[in-house]
Design an enzyme around this catalytic site. Structure first.
Site, PDB file in Angstrom:
ATOM      1  N   GLU A  80       0.833  -1.200   0.000  1.00  0.00           N
ATOM      2  CA  GLU A  80       0.000   0.000   0.000  1.00  0.00           C
ATOM      3  C   GLU A  80       0.872   1.257   0.000  1.00  0.00           C
ATOM      4  O   GLU A  80       0.564   2.246  -0.665  1.00  0.00           O
ATOM      5  CB  GLU A  80      -0.919   0.007   1.221  1.00  0.00           C
ATOM      6  CG  GLU A  80      -2.011  -1.041   1.181  1.00  0.00           C
ATOM      7  CD  GLU A  80      -3.122  -0.765   2.176  1.00  0.00           C
ATOM      8  OE1 GLU A  80      -2.898  -0.042   3.150  1.00  0.00           O
ATOM      9  OE2 GLU A  80      -4.225  -1.278   1.955  1.00  0.00           O
ATOM     10  N   ARG A  83       2.187   2.883  -3.303  1.00  0.00           N
ATOM     11  CA  ARG A  83       1.284   3.643  -4.167  1.00  0.00           C
ATOM     12  C   ARG A  83       1.527   5.143  -4.030  1.00  0.00           C
ATOM     13  O   ARG A  83       1.050   5.920  -4.854  1.00  0.00           O
ATOM     14  CB  ARG A  83      -0.172   3.312  -3.821  1.00  0.00           C
ATOM     15  CG  ARG A  83      -0.541   1.865  -4.125  1.00  0.00           C
ATOM     16  CD  ARG A  83      -1.915   1.528  -3.608  1.00  0.00           C
ATOM     17  NE  ARG A  83      -2.214   0.118  -3.817  1.00  0.00           N
ATOM     18  CZ  ARG A  83      -3.237  -0.520  -3.265  1.00  0.00           C
ATOM     19  NH1 ARG A  83      -4.068   0.141  -2.476  1.00  0.00           N
ATOM     20  NH2 ARG A  83      -3.449  -1.803  -3.498  1.00  0.00           N
ATOM     21  N   HIS A  84       2.220   5.531  -2.996  1.00  0.00           N
ATOM     22  CA  HIS A  84       2.561   6.943  -2.785  1.00  0.00           C
ATOM     23  C   HIS A  84       3.886   7.200  -3.499  1.00  0.00           C
ATOM     24  O   HIS A  84       4.939   6.749  -3.064  1.00  0.00           O
ATOM     25  CB  HIS A  84       2.648   7.239  -1.296  1.00  0.00           C
ATOM     26  CG  HIS A  84       1.335   7.062  -0.597  1.00  0.00           C
ATOM     27  ND1 HIS A  84       0.437   8.090  -0.421  1.00  0.00           N
ATOM     28  CD2 HIS A  84       0.754   5.962  -0.067  1.00  0.00           C
ATOM     29  CE1 HIS A  84      -0.645   7.631   0.194  1.00  0.00           C
ATOM     30  NE2 HIS A  84      -0.472   6.340   0.425  1.00  0.00           N
ATOM     31  N   ARG A  85       3.855   7.942  -4.581  1.00  0.00           N
ATOM     32  CA  ARG A  85       4.967   7.965  -5.527  1.00  0.00           C
ATOM     33  C   ARG A  85       5.964   9.100  -5.318  1.00  0.00           C
ATOM     34  O   ARG A  85       7.054   9.058  -5.863  1.00  0.00           O
ATOM     35  CB  ARG A  85       4.412   7.984  -6.950  1.00  0.00           C
ATOM     36  CG  ARG A  85       3.709   6.675  -7.298  1.00  0.00           C
ATOM     37  CD  ARG A  85       2.987   6.768  -8.636  1.00  0.00           C
ATOM     38  NE  ARG A  85       2.405   5.497  -9.008  1.00  0.00           N
ATOM     39  CZ  ARG A  85       1.254   5.025  -8.546  1.00  0.00           C
ATOM     40  NH1 ARG A  85       0.556   5.731  -7.668  1.00  0.00           N
ATOM     41  NH2 ARG A  85       0.784   3.847  -8.940  1.00  0.00           N
ATOM     42  N   GLY A  94      14.677 -10.101  -0.827  1.00  0.00           N
ATOM     43  CA  GLY A  94      14.671 -11.546  -0.661  1.00  0.00           C
ATOM     44  C   GLY A  94      15.519 -12.263  -1.681  1.00  0.00           C
ATOM     45  O   GLY A  94      15.669 -13.490  -1.620  1.00  0.00           O
ATOM     46  N   ALA A 180       7.433  17.175   3.683  1.00  0.00           N
ATOM     47  CA  ALA A 180       6.222  17.367   4.475  1.00  0.00           C
ATOM     48  C   ALA A 180       4.957  17.336   3.623  1.00  0.00           C
ATOM     49  O   ALA A 180       3.920  16.831   4.063  1.00  0.00           O
ATOM     50  CB  ALA A 180       6.304  18.692   5.237  1.00  0.00           C
ATOM     51  N   HIS A 185      -0.021  14.286   2.438  1.00  0.00           N
ATOM     52  CA  HIS A 185      -0.896  13.533   1.533  1.00  0.00           C
ATOM     53  C   HIS A 185      -1.051  12.104   2.026  1.00  0.00           C
ATOM     54  O   HIS A 185      -2.165  11.548   2.041  1.00  0.00           O
ATOM     55  CB  HIS A 185      -0.329  13.552   0.117  1.00  0.00           C
ATOM     56  CG  HIS A 185      -1.198  12.852  -0.890  1.00  0.00           C
ATOM     57  ND1 HIS A 185      -0.965  11.557  -1.296  1.00  0.00           N
ATOM     58  CD2 HIS A 185      -2.320  13.261  -1.538  1.00  0.00           C
ATOM     59  CE1 HIS A 185      -1.888  11.191  -2.159  1.00  0.00           C
ATOM     60  NE2 HIS A 185      -2.719  12.210  -2.327  1.00  0.00           N
ATOM     61  N   ARG A 190      -4.099   7.758   4.995  1.00  0.00           N
ATOM     62  CA  ARG A 190      -3.756   6.567   5.774  1.00  0.00           C
ATOM     63  C   ARG A 190      -4.029   6.709   7.273  1.00  0.00           C
ATOM     64  O   ARG A 190      -3.558   5.892   8.055  1.00  0.00           O
ATOM     65  CB  ARG A 190      -2.281   6.216   5.544  1.00  0.00           C
ATOM     66  CG  ARG A 190      -1.914   5.981   4.093  1.00  0.00           C
ATOM     67  CD  ARG A 190      -2.741   4.878   3.448  1.00  0.00           C
ATOM     68  NE  ARG A 190      -2.367   4.666   2.054  1.00  0.00           N
ATOM     69  CZ  ARG A 190      -2.913   3.753   1.255  1.00  0.00           C
ATOM     70  NH1 ARG A 190      -3.885   2.970   1.711  1.00  0.00           N
ATOM     71  NH2 ARG A 190      -2.522   3.627   0.002  1.00  0.00           N
TER      72      ARG A 190
END
EC number: 2.1.1.148
Length: 236
Positions: A80, A83-85, A94, A180, A185, A190
């Protein structure tokens, strides 16, 4: 041995962020080189300007700062997050290291029952029996998947192949850097807060991360944080 956790880790590891960063960035538009005088001034004297910028959504002055967080959380939280780009991310791989058997099971205070329709979800407490079921089912699944992962590694299978059996409840870690404006945002989407003009319905686990990040930010930029809350928690 599988390790179970019900909380997330957030640490502020590096920052260059203060309310004065907003002021000199904003005042260059009218003061030019004289705006350099604002760099070391007490931002309390210009509290009104910060509120004006937030209220009228002049957003760019809130970008001249930086915060880097170390975050340890379940993989599904990071999916999730990404999605904040307007962020920079580096997550553990891994492919290059053996993943450790640390997995997420919700704590007793985590609401389990989802009610309503998309966009208006409400959550209710689960029963003791439901909490026991979640803990047992998740723990058994984690043990089986990690045992299969170990079996493949011991047989010489590449880490990047063997990791495919591991669930998204596995803990991962990353560094996340933002300014900031980007953080506001993120917080607007969230976190669930009564002060928000636009309601949000975040998954609780990413909200746990967001709350810890907001606590750090509120100490670094208290006037900006106050203006964010006072103007409906809408990112400028």
């Amino acid at each position: 041995m599988v390790k179970i956790q019900s909380d997330v880790t957030v640490e502020l590891v590096k920052h260059s962020a203060s309310d004065s960063d907003v002021l000199w960035a904003a005042r260059v538009s009218t003061a030019g080189e004289q705006s350099l005088e604002e760099v070391h001034k007490d931002p309390q004297r210009s509290k009104g300007l910060i509120n004006f910028l937030m209220r009228d959504r002049h957003g760019s002055p809130f970008e001249h700062n930086s915060m880097t967080f170390f975050i340890s959380a379940p993989i599904f939280v990071f999916r999730e997050f990404h999605r904040h780009r307007v962020w920079s991310y580096n997550e553990e791989s891994g492919r290059y290291r053996e993943l450790q058997p640390v997995f997420y099971v919700p704590g007793k205070d985590r609401k389990l029952i989802q009610e309503g329709r998309p966009g208006k979800y409400e959550f209710a407490d689960g029963t003791d029996e439901q909490h026991a079921l979640v803990e047992r089912a998740m723990t058994e699944s984690y043990r089986q998947s990690y045992a299969a992962y170990q079996e493949m590694l011991e047989a010489g299978i590449a880490r990047e192949v063997a990791r495919a059996v591991l669930p998204v409840g596995l803990f991962s870690s990353m560094y996340a850097t933002c300014n900031a404006r980007a953080l506001m945002h993120f917080l607007s989407l969230r976190t669930k807060d009564d002060r928000a003009t636009v309601p949000s319905f975040p998954q609780r686990e990413i909200e746990m991360v967001a709350e810890k990040m907001e606590a750090y930010w509120a100490e670094l930029m208290p006037l900006t944080h106050e203006a964010f809350n006072g103007n409906g928690r809408i990112a400028p």
